[in-house]
Design a protein around this motif. Sequence first.
Motif, PDB file in Angstrom:
ATOM      1  N   MET A 285       0.973  -1.194  -0.105  1.00  0.00           N
ATOM      2  CA  MET A 285      -0.114  -0.059   0.082  1.00  0.00           C
ATOM      3  C   MET A 285       0.891   1.252   0.022  1.00  0.00           C
ATOM      4  O   MET A 285       1.662   1.569   1.058  1.00  0.00           O
ATOM      5  CB  MET A 285      -0.960   0.065   1.302  1.00  0.00           C
ATOM      6  CG  MET A 285      -1.497   1.310   1.708  1.00  0.00           C
ATOM      7  SD  MET A 285      -2.662   1.336   2.838  1.00  0.00           S
ATOM      8  CE  MET A 285      -3.932   0.908   1.745  1.00  0.00           C
ATOM      9  N   LYS A 286       0.848   2.243  -0.948  1.00  0.00           N
ATOM     10  CA  LYS A 286       1.590   3.358  -1.223  1.00  0.00           C
ATOM     11  C   LYS A 286       0.879   4.443  -0.571  1.00  0.00           C
ATOM     12  O   LYS A 286      -0.409   4.622  -0.578  1.00  0.00           O
ATOM     13  CB  LYS A 286       1.682   3.670  -2.645  1.00  0.00           C
ATOM     14  CG  LYS A 286       2.577   2.627  -3.272  1.00  0.00           C
ATOM     15  CD  LYS A 286       3.045   3.188  -4.613  1.00  0.00           C
ATOM     16  CE  LYS A 286       3.631   1.937  -5.372  1.00  0.00           C
ATOM     17  NZ  LYS A 286       3.958   2.424  -6.829  1.00  0.00           N
ATOM     18  N   ILE A 287       1.851   5.156   0.302  1.00  0.00           N
ATOM     19  CA  ILE A 287       1.154   6.348   1.108  1.00  0.00           C
ATOM     20  C   ILE A 287       2.133   7.520   0.783  1.00  0.00           C
ATOM     21  O   ILE A 287       3.229   7.375   1.072  1.00  0.00           O
ATOM     22  CB  ILE A 287       0.867   6.044   2.529  1.00  0.00           C
ATOM     23  CG1 ILE A 287      -0.140   5.114   2.681  1.00  0.00           C
ATOM     24  CG2 ILE A 287       0.451   7.258   3.329  1.00  0.00           C
ATOM     25  CD1 ILE A 287      -0.617   4.648   3.975  1.00  0.00           C
ATOM     26  N   THR A 288       1.724   8.896   0.599  1.00  0.00           N
ATOM     27  CA  THR A 288       2.407   9.809   0.506  1.00  0.00           C
ATOM     28  C   THR A 288       2.081  11.084   1.562  1.00  0.00           C
ATOM     29  O   THR A 288       0.821  11.120   1.643  1.00  0.00           O
ATOM     30  CB  THR A 288       2.327  10.488  -0.920  1.00  0.00           C
ATOM     31  OG1 THR A 288       2.908   9.787  -1.969  1.00  0.00           O
ATOM     32  CG2 THR A 288       3.103  12.073  -1.016  1.00  0.00           C
ATOM     33  N   LEU A 289       2.980  11.352   2.242  1.00  0.00           N
ATOM     34  CA  LEU A 289       2.554  12.353   3.214  1.00  0.00           C
ATOM     35  C   LEU A 289       2.065  13.562   2.677  1.00  0.00           C
ATOM     36  O   LEU A 289       3.014  14.207   1.788  1.00  0.00           O
ATOM     37  CB  LEU A 289       3.676  12.472   4.525  1.00  0.00           C
ATOM     38  CG  LEU A 289       4.213  11.200   5.161  1.00  0.00           C
ATOM     39  CD1 LEU A 289       5.492  11.776   6.074  1.00  0.00           C
ATOM     40  CD2 LEU A 289       3.007  10.872   5.829  1.00  0.00           C
ATOM     41  N   ASN A 290       1.312  14.320   3.064  1.00  0.00           N
ATOM     42  CA  ASN A 290       1.079  15.525   2.677  1.00  0.00           C
ATOM     43  C   ASN A 290       1.815  16.941   3.217  1.00  0.00           C
ATOM     44  O   ASN A 290       2.635  16.560   4.043  1.00  0.00           O
ATOM     45  CB  ASN A 290      -0.686  15.997   2.818  1.00  0.00           C
ATOM     46  CG  ASN A 290      -1.045  16.058   4.195  1.00  0.00           C
ATOM     47  OD1 ASN A 290      -0.291  16.546   4.872  1.00  0.00           O
ATOM     48  ND2 ASN A 290      -2.338  15.723   4.260  1.00  0.00           N
ATOM     49  N   ASP A 291       1.683  18.025   2.825  1.00  0.00           N
ATOM     50  CA  ASP A 291       2.570  19.320   3.089  1.00  0.00           C
ATOM     51  C   ASP A 291       2.477  19.185   4.879  1.00  0.00           C
ATOM     52  O   ASP A 291       3.403  19.456   5.397  1.00  0.00           O
ATOM     53  CB  ASP A 291       2.289  20.304   2.358  1.00  0.00           C
ATOM     54  CG  ASP A 291       2.556  20.576   0.976  1.00  0.00           C
ATOM     55  OD1 ASP A 291       3.426  19.584   0.580  1.00  0.00           O
ATOM     56  OD2 ASP A 291       1.773  21.279   0.282  1.00  0.00           O
TER      57      ASP A 291
END
Length: 155
Positions: free
Chosen positions: A1-7
Motif C-alpha cells: 500500500m503506497k502512502i504519500t505524506l501531505n505538506d
Amino acid sequence: MKITLNDAEQALARHLAKSRYDNARSTGKPDQKMGGQSCEETDLEGIAGELVVCKRLNLYPDTDTDLIIYPKYDLLTHKGTKVDVKTTKYSSGRLLATMKKKVEDCDVYVLVVGEFPNYRIVGWAKSEELILKENIINLGHGEGYALNQSQLRSF
C-alpha cells in the motif's frame, strides 16, 4: 500500500524528528542508528514511517517531544496493540530489530519502505515471530533480528 505524506504531515515529521533528536541527545540517550545515513535522516525517516502507519490505521501520532523515558513501541492502536514501526529506504529492505528488543516490548512490528515523503507499507509480524534466535543476522552493523519481506503478513 503506497502512502504519500501531505505538506502538513511533512512539516509535522520534520518538527518531531528535530525536536525528538534534540531532546534525546540533551538527556544523554545514545543514538541507535544502524546504518551509514545521517542521524537527521534516520530520525526523519523513522518519524515519517510512524506517520504513514498512523495515517493508514486512522491513529493520532504521538507528538510528545519532551520525554525522558521513551516507550519501547511507537504507536498504540484503538484496541491497545503496541506497534513498533521500522522504516528503510531500501525497496527490498528487511524488518529489523536490535538485539536489545524483547518480545514483551511490543505486540507487532510493521515494515515501511520508501524515502521522504513517499512510502509503502510492506507488511507486519508479531513480536514473537521476529524476536527469535533463528532470525539473528549480521548485516554489517552488528547482530540483530531480521525477517525478509516474504515472511511478513500483508497489511
